[in-house]
Design an enzyme around this catalytic site. Sequence first.
Site, PDB file in Angstrom:
ATOM      1  CG  LEU A 175      -1.716  -1.240   1.539  1.00  0.00           C
ATOM      2  CD1 LEU A 175      -2.528  -1.060   2.808  1.00  0.00           C
ATOM      3  CD2 LEU A 175      -2.639  -1.569   0.372  1.00  0.00           C
TER       4      LEU A 175
ATOM      5  CD1 TRP B 252       3.904   7.380   1.084  1.00  0.00           C
ATOM      6  CD2 TRP B 252       2.470   9.090   0.980  1.00  0.00           C
ATOM      7  NE1 TRP B 252       4.373   8.267   0.136  1.00  0.00           N
ATOM      8  CE2 TRP B 252       3.519   9.334   0.059  1.00  0.00           C
ATOM      9  CE3 TRP B 252       1.448  10.042   1.095  1.00  0.00           C
ATOM     10  CZ2 TRP B 252       3.591  10.469  -0.737  1.00  0.00           C
ATOM     11  CZ3 TRP B 252       1.500  11.181   0.293  1.00  0.00           C
ATOM     12  CH2 TRP B 252       2.559  11.385  -0.605  1.00  0.00           C
TER      13      TRP B 252
ATOM     14  CE  LYS C  63       5.915  -2.153   2.598  1.00  0.00           C
ATOM     15  NZ  LYS C  63       5.748  -0.908   3.380  1.00  0.00           N
TER      16      LYS C  63
ATOM     17  CB  SER D 151       6.597   5.208  -7.204  1.00  0.00           C
ATOM     18  OG  SER D 151       7.426   4.189  -6.693  1.00  0.00           O
TER      19      SER D 151
ATOM     20  CE1 TYR E 130      12.452  -6.748  -5.255  1.00  0.00           C
ATOM     21  CE2 TYR E 130      10.237  -6.000  -4.738  1.00  0.00           C
ATOM     22  CZ  TYR E 130      11.596  -5.830  -4.660  1.00  0.00           C
ATOM     23  OH  TYR E 130      12.102  -4.748  -3.989  1.00  0.00           O
TER      24      TYR E 130
ATOM     25  CB  CYS F 100      -2.201   7.952  -8.262  1.00  0.00           C
ATOM     26  SG  CYS F 100      -3.837   7.300  -7.935  1.00  0.00           S
TER      27      CYS F 100
END
Length: 494
Positions: A164, A166, A190, A244, A254, A301
């Site tokens: 997540l 902020w 998270k 971002s 990942y 955003c």
Amino acid sequence: MTFSHAEFQTLAHGLTPTGQAFIDGAYRDALDDETFETTNPATGEILVNVAHCKLADVDRAVAAARRAFNEGSWSRAEPEHRKDVLLKVAALVREHTHELALLESLDTGKTITDCLHEIGTEVPNFFQWYAELIDKTFGKVAATGPSALGLVVQEPIGVAGAILPWNFPLLMAAFKIAPALASGCSAVVKPAEQTPLSTLRLAELIHQAGVPDGVLNVVPGFGHTAGQAIGLHGDIDTVSFTGSTEVGRMFLRYAGDSNLKAVGLELGGKSPFIVLDDAAINDELIDHAAMAAFWNGGQNCSANMRQLIAAPLVEEFTGRIVERVKSFKLGDPLDPATEIGSMITKDHKTMVMDYIQSGLDDGAKMVIGGNSDLPGFFIEPTVFQNVTPNMKIAREEIFGPVLGIMPVQSSEEALAVACDTEYGLHASVFTRDIDRAIHMARALPCGTVSVNGYSEGDIKTPFGGYKQSGSLARDMGIEALSQYMQTKTIWICS
Ligand code: NAD
């Protein structure tokens, strides 16, 4: 019930936030007992020490999530059961709106008015909407000859990770947790390191509503610790990331470097607000323009920070927007009259101020704002005129209250400038001509186009980005379920 500024301050003093992780049905410290501080950006005050979760804590949370998924008390529960429990979550969020909104306002510097709206209305609606949806979804039966039955069914994917940002902590938590749990997945969430408090409290309410131990886990931590551990985990089946574009790229890496987990990305933007020459510059349009730029202090955003205005209307538009900006009340986020709160951190404020300086250096004309000599991390809403497409403030996502007005000579030029970006999250178009509205809406390469109003849509409609604003995944709407479900074909031969 509404409270006064003084009453909100008193309520805030009475809060006892927890910073412990929520793993396997209980609040827990990090395994190595390390913590980090979360602070109130409006005052700099330390709110609480938060468990600093790392790989070992993520392992523990994923193990609990997998065990719960395999046991099936949630993943294989009747849809009506999941529906009943998630409706209780919605009710509990409504019951605890003031507490959650205060936690969020203190942790983010967002105005209490916005927090109350998001948490009192939107967040519970998410849980209610997916609760009501989940026993009304159907698979398919393929066209076959009489000797076979081809069934296409949707199954929960397994353990879902959620990362997540902020800027809208609990709203983003609901974006991910509600469809994940409705689908039958377990989840490891998270929150952003700056804003863990409301999500940690939500986890307890979700457990209280009847979601079994291990199904929902919240691991506060940093990107390079807990975030990376989730991205690289071999037993997480899907990750839904909002943040971002730069970190979004890392999640694709990942996945490639681990178990090829599915990755849903909701990323950055540099969205246009287009006013064509037949539009009327009235109060309504100006309110939409101001909201599009300055809602949440521009930390949004889908903020419309490139305002492309038909040249004959620029002077009138600029004058009106400056008047509107003058009326904004900046200040203590706990004052219900405040419309613009604080930037999230000192570093973020510095970055936004650097963009303001770059606008001045590049020759744009600042017509209002630019001041940051206020206590806390506040920045006045700032408007630049004479912005050209190659300026840094016209190209990069600023994520702060910095609006650039760009004159355009025609709708073709507006479209060309609007499209000249790596992003494609959102666009607004104002025109009284339905043909031009349809043409622009279809031609703009964005996940959401809103005509004659600034809107991101609502829970019923999917939200996500074209180009480098996201992946094919969508949050919200029925489409969000596809991040948490996979398709199985069952071919029955006679
Ligand atoms: P960020 O990418 O820095 O952080 C987002 C999350 O990623 C945080 O939880 C952070 O801890 C984690 N993270 C950071 N580095 C990581 C790493 N190396 N490995 C794993 N995880 C890592 O973004 P932010 O500053 O929190 O949020 C602002 C950005 O989010 C803006 O670009 C904004 O446009 C975007 N955003 C997009 C949407 C959307 O729906 N498209 C919504 C809100 C915000």
